[in-house]
Enzyme design. Structure first.
Site, mmCIF file in Angstrom:
data_model
loop_
_atom_site.group_PDB
_atom_site.id
_atom_site.type_symbol
_atom_site.label_atom_id
_atom_site.label_comp_id
_atom_site.label_asym_id
_atom_site.label_seq_id
_atom_site.Cartn_x
_atom_site.Cartn_y
_atom_site.Cartn_z
ATOM 1 N N GLU A 149 76.044 55.360 -28.982
ATOM 2 C CA GLU A 149 75.070 54.796 -28.031
ATOM 3 C C GLU A 149 73.983 55.837 -27.778
ATOM 4 O OE1 GLU A 149 77.658 55.554 -24.041
ATOM 5 O OE2 GLU A 149 78.468 54.370 -25.656
ATOM 6 N N LYS A 165 71.601 58.565 -26.125
ATOM 7 C CA LYS A 165 71.756 59.577 -25.078
ATOM 8 C C LYS A 165 70.498 59.486 -24.223
ATOM 9 C CE LYS A 165 73.015 64.406 -24.375
ATOM 10 N NZ LYS A 165 72.082 64.681 -23.311
ATOM 11 N N ASP A 191 67.767 60.075 -21.484
ATOM 12 C CA ASP A 191 67.247 61.291 -20.884
ATOM 13 C C ASP A 191 66.792 60.998 -19.457
ATOM 14 O OD1 ASP A 191 66.656 63.900 -20.824
ATOM 15 O OD2 ASP A 191 64.847 63.791 -22.055
ATOM 16 N N TYR A 213 77.271 54.013 -18.614
ATOM 17 C CA TYR A 213 77.859 54.115 -19.947
ATOM 18 C C TYR A 213 79.313 54.569 -20.005
ATOM 19 C CZ TYR A 213 75.950 58.700 -18.960
ATOM 20 O OH TYR A 213 75.619 59.867 -18.347
ATOM 21 N N LYS A 261 71.856 65.722 -31.014
ATOM 22 C CA LYS A 261 70.553 65.927 -30.373
ATOM 23 C C LYS A 261 69.421 65.762 -31.385
ATOM 24 C CE LYS A 261 70.227 68.221 -26.745
ATOM 25 N NZ LYS A 261 69.890 67.877 -25.347
ATOM 26 N N CYS A 297 30.819 76.196 -11.372
ATOM 27 C CA CYS A 297 31.004 75.153 -12.380
ATOM 28 C C CYS A 297 30.658 75.702 -13.761
ATOM 29 C CB CYS A 297 30.097 73.961 -12.051
ATOM 30 S SG CYS A 297 30.058 72.745 -13.374
ATOM 31 N N CYS A 333 27.238 73.838 -14.905
ATOM 32 C CA CYS A 333 25.924 73.965 -14.264
ATOM 33 C C CYS A 333 25.817 75.170 -13.337
ATOM 34 C CB CYS A 333 25.585 72.685 -13.499
ATOM 35 S SG CYS A 333 26.584 72.466 -12.013
ATOM 36 N N CYS A 385 32.915 70.319 -8.707
ATOM 37 C CA CYS A 385 31.502 70.653 -8.748
ATOM 38 C C CYS A 385 30.806 69.487 -8.054
ATOM 39 C CB CYS A 385 31.042 70.765 -10.204
ATOM 40 S SG CYS A 385 29.262 70.657 -10.387
ATOM 41 N N CYS A 392 24.936 67.604 -12.420
ATOM 42 C CA CYS A 392 25.618 68.478 -13.389
ATOM 43 C C CYS A 392 25.666 67.776 -14.749
ATOM 44 C CB CYS A 392 27.027 68.772 -12.880
ATOM 45 S SG CYS A 392 28.080 69.576 -14.075
HETATM 46 S S1 IVH Z 1 79.024 60.425 -21.904
HETATM 47 C C1 IVH Z 1 82.592 62.921 -20.518
HETATM 48 N N1 IVH Z 1 77.071 58.897 -22.726
HETATM 49 O O1 IVH Z 1 74.248 63.517 -21.262
HETATM 50 C C2 IVH Z 1 81.384 62.454 -21.207
HETATM 51 N N2 IVH Z 1 76.528 60.885 -21.521
HETATM 52 O O2 IVH Z 1 75.670 66.598 -21.492
HETATM 53 C C3 IVH Z 1 80.315 62.071 -20.282
HETATM 54 N N3 IVH Z 1 74.115 61.183 -21.128
HETATM 55 O O3 IVH Z 1 74.759 64.753 -18.231
HETATM 56 C C4 IVH Z 1 79.033 61.833 -20.890
HETATM 57 N N4 IVH Z 1 73.458 59.336 -22.154
HETATM 58 O O4 IVH Z 1 74.432 62.318 -18.086
HETATM 59 C C5 IVH Z 1 77.406 60.028 -22.081
HETATM 60 N N5 IVH Z 1 75.440 57.418 -23.483
HETATM 61 C C6 IVH Z 1 75.775 58.531 -22.827
HETATM 62 C C7 IVH Z 1 74.814 59.394 -22.254
HETATM 63 C C8 IVH Z 1 75.228 60.566 -21.612
HETATM 64 C C9 IVH Z 1 73.068 60.419 -21.484
HETATM 65 C C10 IVH Z 1 74.012 62.459 -20.395
HETATM 66 C C11 IVH Z 1 75.019 62.645 -19.301
HETATM 67 C C12 IVH Z 1 75.362 64.109 -19.302
HETATM 68 C C13 IVH Z 1 74.757 64.624 -20.554
HETATM 69 C C14 IVH Z 1 75.816 65.263 -21.405
#
Ligand code: IVH
Length: 700
Positions: free
Chosen positions: A134, A136, A138, A247, A343, A437, A440, A455, A460
């Site tokens: 799934e 990750k 941010d 998740y 990552k 500025c 000018c 300015c 200007c």
């Molecule tokens: S699972 C025990 N699934 O990534 C495992 N984490 O360093 C728990 N994060 O701070 C994490 N998307 O907040 C998991 N699909 C996803 C995620 C996810 C983002 C974040 C999570 C955590 C960091 C892991």
């Protein structure tokens, strides 16, 4: 969550409630309103397929609120009105997580993943492993607890053991249900982990607003999400439009009388189940793979389309799907052994800050821009990074010669995260902010409540050029081919001294210039000619009055018959307009009081530019369809297309020519074809029948 039949029922129920047709006791009515609003929230925030217009949602919400005020006994803890927090929260107490929130181990390439797979296989023994992948997300991690079917707590990650209790703010996030039918599955209490995220589009719009107010934009959606979660004013949190993805289930306890409790065997099934209960689980974004080779292929393919997602993602998370296997594999003190993050390539890089240049904007604000050694970040070579204002330079303690960490988050503009102070060798020099500025030479001024130095010389030269560029731009007078480069050229040759000068350019001189043949001159002249009949709101927007964006320009245009009517308006009268506050009103009043601006307006009028509000684009800001966009398709049987279009405009809406993300409503008649398909695919357009349109427009 909802079966198609239930969806149909709830949609019809909403319409009935809106029409005032529902005959029911007040208790039933409150229940119906809660159901309808919860359904609308789920469609909007979890499925991204709105079913109600904003006005309709507000109407239902107000009905429920009124009912609860009149009969407090009808109010329930999971009523959508309870998301609206009263007052400010003082601080966020520390609370323990039911299960510590661990981190994830990171991998960066195929080799790392192969290593991890080998370790998994050793721990799994004979058992075959299926992986669930799934995104990750941010954002900011969060854990939520439901007890007896009610959302009782939301907490930040904190140090993993203790988090901050941000329940009040979590309740502002409409993707997170206030209640869920868990007892039905024998579950008394459950803790679910997830990420608070912010849509890239919401983030950009929010930053646009900040920039317009002279504030530094927030660096990236992640900072925006985690910062918002800790804001002390829940109403502000609500305004920011956060979203969430949940998740993983970290813990649950069964009810004493649970006869046939829900059996949760795999991660994939548990999220599918959560999704079916109305939780924003990534049901549509997760996949199963049976070998690490397939996982690797998926990771490579996914990275190539990471920017297509509405949220920022910084990688993928790969989890062993079977819970039994997860238990067998266990965890270290830092991370589970059964999950790993893959990552994506960093969108950060280091470079040297060589100098700072100062740009002058259309209204005179000075923006410092860092010039850095060229560095590739996420496929783009970055050489300039905006520093926004003097405070940002001071807060980060940036110095010339510093090695700086630069980040480009997705489509977001690059910014300097921080200087790497440990790499300083003493040769770095402070950044000396100019007092004059750069264009000018006028002395710069800074108002106490503003972040930018300005300015204030209206003559200007840089400001003059920027103002002409803005006037001719697409969203203002839309004079194609009079872009920045041509404006600058004409200005440099004294052919275009100011905005009205657009209409008195000496074309004989232009024809002698390189690159201006017969054809391009004819086109340019035609475009300028056409601009004379643009509606008034475009002229007002084009004049570049401080704090007057497109929406305010429309409000202003619709309030007068001729632009010069504003000469008699004071700030009090201006603030009586919808969405015009004291700041905007002062700026508008100042603008129209200035002699040089009145002269400019009179020259525009002499040139034949339309300065009259001819009601073609009258957008009553309180019209039933104010600010909404419509498109009609298919053969219509209940009204003529031209009449319906006129009705939309009369009620403050506008007509678009095609289906795009800008479209709010598609009204479909018989045999609707590709437009309907496209709208469905987009998922953000509300599709209406002719009858529904008439109801929405308030014309039966
Ligand atoms: S699972 C025990 N699934 O990534 C495992 N984490 O360093 C728990 N994060 O701070 C994490 N998307 O907040 C998991 N699909 C996803 C995620 C996810 C983002 C974040 C999570 C955590 C960091 C892991």
């Amino acid at each position: 969550m909802y079966t198609p039949a239930e969806e149909k029922r709830l949609f019809e129920l909403s319409k009935q409630l809106l029409a005032g047709d529902a005959t029911a006791s007040i208790t039933e009515k409150a229940l119906m309103l809660r159901e309808a609003l919860n359904y609308a929230d789920w469609k909007y925030y979890v499925q991204s397929e709105p079913v109600l217009a904003d006005v309709e949602y507000d109407q239902l919400f107000k009905m429920l609120k009124k009912l609860e005020e009149e009969h407090p006994a009808l109010q329930t803890a999971d009523s959508p009105t309870q998301r609206v927090a009263k007052g400010l929260s003082e601080r966020f107490p520390a609370v323990p997580h039911l299960v510590p929130m661990l981190s994830l181990d990171n991998t960066y390439n195929a080799e790392d993943l192969l290593d991890w797979d080998r370790r998994c296989k050793e721990l799994a023994g004979d058992e075959k492993i299926t992986y669930c992948i799934e995104p990750k997300y941010d954002g900011a991690s969060v854990s939520v607890i439901y007890d007896d079917d009610l959302l009782v707590r939301g907490a930040t990650r904190g140090d993993g053991v203790m988090g901050e209790d941000v329940t009040i703010n979590v309740k502002q996030i409409k993707a997170i249900p206030l209640s869920a039918k868990l007892l039905k599955y024998g579950i008394k209490q459950i803790e679910i982990r997830g990420e608070i995220v912010i849509h890239k589009s919401v983030f950009e719009a929010y930053n646009k607003g900040r920039i317009a107010e002279g504030l530094a934009p927030l660096a990236n959606p992640r900072n925006a999400a985690s910062g918002t979660l800790r804001i002390l004013d829940p109403t502000e949190v609500r305004k920011r439009g956060l979203n969430a993805v949940l998740y993983s289930i970290s813990d649950y306890t069964l009810a004493d009388n649970a006869t046939q409790p829900k059996e949760l065997l795999t991660h994939f099934d548990s999220l599918t189940w959560l999704y079916s209960l109305g939780f924003p689980a990534p049901a549509k974004e997760m996949v199963l793979r049976n070998s690490i080779e397939e996982v690797i292929q998926y990771c490579i393919d996914f990275e190539a389309r990471r920017d297509d997602l509405p949220f920022e993602v910084d990688g993928l998370v790969i989890k062993v799907n079977s819970f039994a296997l997860q238990d067998k594999m266990g965890m270290t003190s830092h991370h589970p052994r059964w999950a790993v993050a893959y990552k994506f390539k960093a969108r950060q890089a280091t470079s040297k800050l060589r100098r700072v240049e100062y740009q002058v904007g259309r209204v005179g604000s000075i923006t410092p821009v860092a010039k850095i050694d060229p560095v590739p970040i996420g496929g783009v070579t970055v050489t300039s990074v905006s520093l926004f204002n003097e405070d940002v330079i001071k807060e980060k303690d940036l110095r010339i010669g510093d090695t700086v960490l630069v980040e480009r988050a997705g489509d977001v503009i690059p910014y300097i995260v921080k200087p790497l102070t440990e790499l300083r060798d003493g040769t770095e020099e402070p950044i000396v902010y100019p007092t004059q500025c750069p264009a000018c030479g006028s002395l710069l001024e800074r108002q106490p409540e503003e972040a930018a130095w300005r300015c204030i010389n209206a003559g200007c030269p840089v400001q003059v050029v920027e103002r002409i560029i803005h006037f001719a731009s697409k969203d203002a007078m839309d004079i194609r081919s009079l872009g920045a480069a041509n404006v600058q050229k004409f200005h440099d040759l004294n052919l275009l001294p100011d905005i009205p000068g657009i209409y008195t350019i000496n074309w004989d001189s232009v024809k002698t210039m390189e690159g201006f043949g017969e054809k391009s001159v004819t086109n340019l002249r035609q475009a300028i000619e056409n601009s004379k009949s643009q509606p008034l709101h475009r002229v007002i927007f084009g004049l570049g009055i401080r704090y007057v964006g497109e929406t305010t320009a429309k409000t202003l245009a619709s309030a007068v018959a001729h632009i010069t009517d504003f000469y008699d308006w004071d700030t009090e009268k201006l603030t009586s307009l919808p969405d015009v506050g004291p700041k905007v009103a002062t700026s508008v009043a100042d603008f129209f009081a200035r002699e040089e601006n009145r002269k400019m307006i009179s020259r525009l009028e002499d040139a034949g530019v339309n300065l009259v509000n001819d009601h073609r684009n009258l957008k009553p800001a309180d019209g039933a369809l104010a600010g909404k966009t419509f498109l009609f398709t298919g053969s219509l049987s209940q009204f003529k297309r031209s009449d319906a279009e006129a009705m939309v405009e009369a009620k403050g809406g506008s007509i678009l020519s095609g289906v795009s993300s800008k479209l709010n409503y598609l009204v479909v008649g018989e045999d609707a074809g590709s437009k309907l398909e496209k709208a469905k695919k987009l998922g953000t357009v509300i599709i209406l029948t002719e009858q529904q349109f008439l109801e929405l427009a308030g014309n039966n």
